[in-house]
Structures are given as C-alpha cells and as structure tokens.
Design a protein around this motif. Structure first.
Motif, PDB file in Angstrom:
ATOM      1  N   GLN A 177      18.726  14.811   9.161  1.00 12.62           N
ATOM      2  CA  GLN A 177      19.359  14.203  10.324  1.00 12.62           C
ATOM      3  C   GLN A 177      20.389  15.159  10.911  1.00 12.62           C
ATOM      4  OE1 GLN A 177      21.236  10.428   9.579  1.00 12.62           O
ATOM      5  NE2 GLN A 177      22.154  10.368  11.600  1.00 12.62           N
ATOM      6  N   ARG A 178      20.365  15.288  12.234  1.00 15.57           N
ATOM      7  CA  ARG A 178      21.279  16.187  12.944  1.00 15.57           C
ATOM      8  C   ARG A 178      22.247  15.396  13.826  1.00 15.57           C
ATOM      9  NH1 ARG A 178      21.090  20.922  10.342  1.00 15.57           N
ATOM     10  NH2 ARG A 178      18.952  21.499   9.932  1.00 15.57           N
ATOM     11  N   THR A 179      23.345  16.045  14.201  1.00 16.54           N
ATOM     12  CA  THR A 179      24.337  15.466  15.102  1.00 16.54           C
ATOM     13  C   THR A 179      23.783  15.466  16.520  1.00 16.54           C
ATOM     14  OG1 THR A 179      26.111  16.301  13.705  1.00 16.54           O
ATOM     15  CG2 THR A 179      26.700  15.736  15.971  1.00 16.54           C
ATOM     16  N   ILE A 180      24.076  14.415  17.277  1.00 11.78           N
ATOM     17  CA  ILE A 180      23.611  14.291  18.652  1.00 11.78           C
ATOM     18  C   ILE A 180      24.538  15.084  19.581  1.00 11.78           C
ATOM     19  CG2 ILE A 180      23.092  12.689  20.542  1.00 11.78           C
ATOM     20  CD1 ILE A 180      21.283  12.417  18.001  1.00 11.78           C
ATOM     21  N   VAL A 181      23.940  15.953  20.393  1.00  8.27           N
ATOM     22  CA  VAL A 181      24.682  16.752  21.369  1.00  8.27           C
ATOM     23  C   VAL A 181      25.003  15.884  22.584  1.00  8.27           C
ATOM     24  CG1 VAL A 181      24.519  18.720  22.953  1.00  8.27           C
ATOM     25  CG2 VAL A 181      23.639  18.915  20.618  1.00  8.27           C
ATOM     26  N   THR A 182      26.247  15.966  23.057  1.00  3.95           N
ATOM     27  CA  THR A 182      26.658  15.208  24.238  1.00  3.95           C
ATOM     28  C   THR A 182      27.171  16.116  25.363  1.00  3.95           C
ATOM     29  OG1 THR A 182      28.873  14.876  23.316  1.00  3.95           O
ATOM     30  CG2 THR A 182      27.231  13.144  22.893  1.00  3.95           C
TER      31      THR A 182
ATOM     32  N   LEU B 280      14.024  16.383  14.222  1.00  5.43           N
ATOM     33  CA  LEU B 280      13.973  15.392  15.301  1.00  5.43           C
ATOM     34  C   LEU B 280      13.438  14.055  14.794  1.00  5.43           C
ATOM     35  CD1 LEU B 280      12.686  17.325  18.446  1.00  5.43           C
ATOM     36  CD2 LEU B 280      14.786  15.973  18.292  1.00  5.43           C
ATOM     37  N   VAL B 281      12.372  14.098  14.012  1.00  4.56           N
ATOM     38  CA  VAL B 281      11.803  12.865  13.455  1.00  4.56           C
ATOM     39  C   VAL B 281      12.848  12.165  12.584  1.00  4.56           C
ATOM     40  CG1 VAL B 281      10.073  11.922  11.876  1.00  4.56           C
ATOM     41  CG2 VAL B 281       9.402  13.619  13.594  1.00  4.56           C
ATOM     42  N   ASP B 282      13.527  12.908  11.724  1.00 10.28           N
ATOM     43  CA  ASP B 282      14.547  12.329  10.844  1.00 10.28           C
ATOM     44  C   ASP B 282      15.705  11.744  11.644  1.00 10.28           C
ATOM     45  OD1 ASP B 282      13.022  13.155   8.684  1.00 10.28           O
ATOM     46  OD2 ASP B 282      14.316  14.869   8.198  1.00 10.28           O
ATOM     47  N   THR B 283      16.128  12.457  12.680  1.00  8.95           N
ATOM     48  CA  THR B 283      17.266  12.004  13.493  1.00  8.95           C
ATOM     49  C   THR B 283      16.891  10.773  14.302  1.00  8.95           C
ATOM     50  OG1 THR B 283      18.065  14.294  13.580  1.00  8.95           O
ATOM     51  CG2 THR B 283      19.037  12.748  15.143  1.00  8.95           C
TER      52      THR B 283
END
Length: 141
Positions: free
Chosen positions: A2-7, A33-36
């Motif tokens: 899981q990755r942090t969402i860019v804003t 992407l799938v994990d996030t």
C-alpha cells in the motif's frame, strides 16, 4: 504494498509515460496500485499510477460487472458513445466536480502479462476507466 495517496495538483497535472508490463519496476507499480486500491476500497473505485507518485500509464479499477479489480497498461479509449454530465470525486482531491463522461467506451490496453486487449465497458465501470485515463493524461476533474 500500500502506498500513500498523492494530493499535489502540479504533480497530478503532469502526463504519464508509457508503461511496460514486462518491466519489473512497472509490474511492481501495478501490484502496489492493486494493494492501495484494495486498502481504500471503502472510498475509492479506481486509481492511476500518478496517484501513488509514479508517472506511468497504469490504471486499476473495480469492474462493477465482475466484482474484480482490473489492471490496464497504456489504456487508450478508441470509441465512446452516449455523452452525459456527472459529478465525480477523487481520492487525491477534496469534494466533487462536474465532468463529461460517456456511457459506453472501447479501450485498447496491455494486460499484466503484456498481451494486447480490446474491450468494451459500459455504465459506472466505463466512468471509472475514463476518470483514471484522465489521470494518466494529467487531466484532473
């Protein structure tokens, strides 16, 4: 992973480069992407690689018809029918915005195994895919 969402709007506004499903780095982006998306499933139905900080043309989406998460490398809409206006939200942005969409689209893309595909999508799944392809083009709602 899981990755942090860019804003960052400037970052999200940059077009993404072509992706290669046979490249281990690009394949890892797709897996992340799938994990996030899975981790954010309660509030998100699709993601593009730039939303996790990678400028690659990779998208993931919930296929409403199949109930699965689909992955596309280098998706291109080749046909669109049934224009309508709707309001959409985005995990990277606050609030909802009006945007034009199409009820039915056809898309050329590569699978995770690098196989070329052409597929048609309708309804909400088509809307999700259009939103994510916009992300790949640096277009924000």
């Amino acid at each position: 992973m899981q990755r942090t969402i860019v804003t960052s709007v400037p970052f999200l506004s940059e077009p993404s480069a072509a992706a290669d499903p046979n490249d281990p780095g690009d394949a890892a982006i797709a897996a992340d992407l799938v994990d996030t998306l899975a981790a954010n499933r309660a509030r998100c139905v699709g993601m593009a690689a730039n939303m996790i900080g990678k400028h690659k043309r990779i998208i993931v989406f919930v296929d409403e018809d199949l109930g699965t998460i689909g992955v596309m490398f280098n998706p291109i809409i080749t046909q669109a029918d049934g224009a309508y206006d709707t309001a959409e939200g985005c995990l990277s942005l606050e609030g909802e915005r009006r945007t034009p969409r199409f009820e039915r689209i056809e898309v050329d893309y590569l699978t995770r195994k690098g196989r070329p595909r052409h597929a048609a999508f309708t309804g909400f799944t088509a809307q999700i895919i259009q939103h994510e392809i916009d992300h790949c083009d640096g277009v924000l709602i």
